[in-house]
Design a protein around this motif. Sequence first.
Motif, PDB file in Angstrom:
ATOM      1  N   SER A  51       1.744   2.237   4.617  1.00  0.00           N
ATOM      2  CA  SER A  51       3.229   1.958   4.484  1.00  0.00           C
ATOM      3  C   SER A  51       3.737   3.039   3.390  1.00  0.00           C
ATOM      4  O   SER A  51       2.945   3.618   2.648  1.00  0.00           O
ATOM      5  CB  SER A  51       3.418   0.719   3.858  1.00  0.00           C
ATOM      6  N   ARG A  52       4.857   3.000   3.126  1.00  0.00           N
ATOM      7  CA  ARG A  52       5.662   4.055   2.135  1.00  0.00           C
ATOM      8  C   ARG A  52       5.881   2.826   0.995  1.00  0.00           C
ATOM      9  O   ARG A  52       6.551   3.071  -0.008  1.00  0.00           O
ATOM     10  CB  ARG A  52       6.737   4.651   2.690  1.00  0.00           C
ATOM     11  N   VAL A  53       5.426   1.640   1.153  1.00  0.00           N
ATOM     12  CA  VAL A  53       6.291   0.690   0.055  1.00  0.00           C
ATOM     13  C   VAL A  53       5.009   0.645  -1.033  1.00  0.00           C
ATOM     14  O   VAL A  53       3.929   0.412  -1.099  1.00  0.00           O
ATOM     15  CB  VAL A  53       6.031  -1.012   0.812  1.00  0.00           C
ATOM     16  N   THR A  54       5.820   0.877  -2.288  1.00  0.00           N
ATOM     17  CA  THR A  54       5.111   0.825  -3.696  1.00  0.00           C
ATOM     18  C   THR A  54       5.064  -0.167  -3.948  1.00  0.00           C
ATOM     19  O   THR A  54       5.473  -1.284  -3.924  1.00  0.00           O
ATOM     20  CB  THR A  54       5.829   1.858  -4.486  1.00  0.00           C
ATOM     21  N   VAL A  55       3.736  -0.356  -5.029  1.00  0.00           N
ATOM     22  CA  VAL A  55       3.449  -1.562  -5.790  1.00  0.00           C
ATOM     23  C   VAL A  55       4.901  -2.131  -6.609  1.00  0.00           C
ATOM     24  O   VAL A  55       5.274  -3.260  -6.745  1.00  0.00           O
ATOM     25  CB  VAL A  55       2.398  -1.390  -6.788  1.00  0.00           C
ATOM     26  N   LEU A  56       5.547  -1.112  -7.264  1.00  0.00           N
ATOM     27  CA  LEU A  56       6.877  -1.315  -7.931  1.00  0.00           C
ATOM     28  C   LEU A  56       8.030  -1.827  -7.013  1.00  0.00           C
ATOM     29  O   LEU A  56       8.850  -2.502  -7.484  1.00  0.00           O
ATOM     30  CB  LEU A  56       7.215  -0.233  -8.725  1.00  0.00           C
ATOM     31  N   ASP A  57       7.961  -1.488  -5.642  1.00  0.00           N
ATOM     32  CA  ASP A  57       8.945  -1.824  -4.874  1.00  0.00           C
ATOM     33  C   ASP A  57       8.809  -3.354  -4.588  1.00  0.00           C
ATOM     34  O   ASP A  57       9.720  -4.097  -4.754  1.00  0.00           O
ATOM     35  CB  ASP A  57       8.886  -1.304  -3.448  1.00  0.00           C
ATOM     36  N   VAL A  58       7.428  -3.992  -4.561  1.00  0.00           N
ATOM     37  CA  VAL A  58       7.360  -5.358  -4.293  1.00  0.00           C
ATOM     38  C   VAL A  58       7.576  -6.186  -5.589  1.00  0.00           C
ATOM     39  O   VAL A  58       8.109  -7.278  -5.602  1.00  0.00           O
ATOM     40  CB  VAL A  58       5.895  -5.472  -3.878  1.00  0.00           C
ATOM     41  N   LYS A  59       7.065  -5.669  -6.792  1.00  0.00           N
ATOM     42  CA  LYS A  59       7.252  -6.116  -8.035  1.00  0.00           C
ATOM     43  C   LYS A  59       8.852  -6.441  -8.304  1.00  0.00           C
ATOM     44  O   LYS A  59       9.169  -7.439  -8.676  1.00  0.00           O
ATOM     45  CB  LYS A  59       6.521  -5.403  -8.904  1.00  0.00           C
ATOM     46  N   ARG A  60       9.527  -5.272  -8.186  1.00  0.00           N
ATOM     47  CA  ARG A  60      10.979  -5.188  -8.507  1.00  0.00           C
ATOM     48  C   ARG A  60      11.632  -6.332  -7.408  1.00  0.00           C
ATOM     49  O   ARG A  60      12.425  -7.116  -8.140  1.00  0.00           O
ATOM     50  CB  ARG A  60      11.730  -3.928  -8.191  1.00  0.00           C
ATOM     51  N   ASN A  65      13.814  -9.371  -9.180  1.00  0.00           N
ATOM     52  CA  ASN A  65      14.764 -10.178  -8.530  1.00  0.00           C
ATOM     53  C   ASN A  65      14.486 -11.342  -8.044  1.00  0.00           C
ATOM     54  O   ASN A  65      15.492 -12.074  -7.348  1.00  0.00           O
ATOM     55  CB  ASN A  65      15.368  -9.150  -7.374  1.00  0.00           C
ATOM     56  N   ASP A  66      13.432 -11.908  -8.084  1.00  0.00           N
ATOM     57  CA  ASP A  66      13.104 -13.548  -7.640  1.00  0.00           C
ATOM     58  C   ASP A  66      13.322 -13.509  -6.235  1.00  0.00           C
ATOM     59  O   ASP A  66      13.894 -14.723  -5.876  1.00  0.00           O
ATOM     60  CB  ASP A  66      13.973 -14.393  -8.607  1.00  0.00           C
ATOM     61  N   GLU A  67      13.178 -12.562  -5.395  1.00  0.00           N
ATOM     62  CA  GLU A  67      13.165 -12.834  -4.078  1.00  0.00           C
ATOM     63  C   GLU A  67      11.998 -13.325  -3.319  1.00  0.00           C
ATOM     64  O   GLU A  67      10.803 -13.265  -3.975  1.00  0.00           O
ATOM     65  CB  GLU A  67      13.406 -11.562  -3.413  1.00  0.00           C
ATOM     66  N   ASP A  68      12.076 -14.143  -2.456  1.00  0.00           N
ATOM     67  CA  ASP A  68      11.177 -14.818  -1.678  1.00  0.00           C
ATOM     68  C   ASP A  68      10.202 -13.918  -0.958  1.00  0.00           C
ATOM     69  O   ASP A  68      10.688 -12.779  -0.282  1.00  0.00           O
ATOM     70  CB  ASP A  68      11.566 -15.764  -0.424  1.00  0.00           C
TER      71      ASP A  68
END
Length: 134
Positions: A51-60, A65-68
């Motif tokens: 994927s193009r999803v970074t660790v920091l994308d998920v962390k942020r 942002n306290d998203e589910d």
Amino acid sequence: MEFQVVRDLVTAAPNGRVLRRFIRESALFFRMTAIVRDDDVRSGRLRIEGSRVTVLDVKRRVIDNDEDAHIVAGEYDLSMADVFHALAYYYDHRDEFARCEREAETARRDGERRTRETLERVESGRRETGEQAD
């Protein structure tokens, strides 16, 4: 419901130690992809393999942002194991991520300062020559 348990663990142990243990033990039941780095994808930032999803994308999104995590996984088309693996990777390497974020913030501030200085020089040059700004 399962994410509420994880959220409670994070709240109970903000250092992430309990969360890392929970994720590692849960990982035995899931096939997780690796965290990879490729200079040609997302400027070499650590990302979830395939994927193009970074660790920091998920962390942020999940931590900052306290998203589910279920919603984040669905929007990124990732498995829950991938999302939790990225979070565990972040917690295992938190000092390195913090250092990189500090360096990026310093570079951003330096860039803003240089831009301000350039604009001030341009403006003072206009004033000296009597030009009007557009």
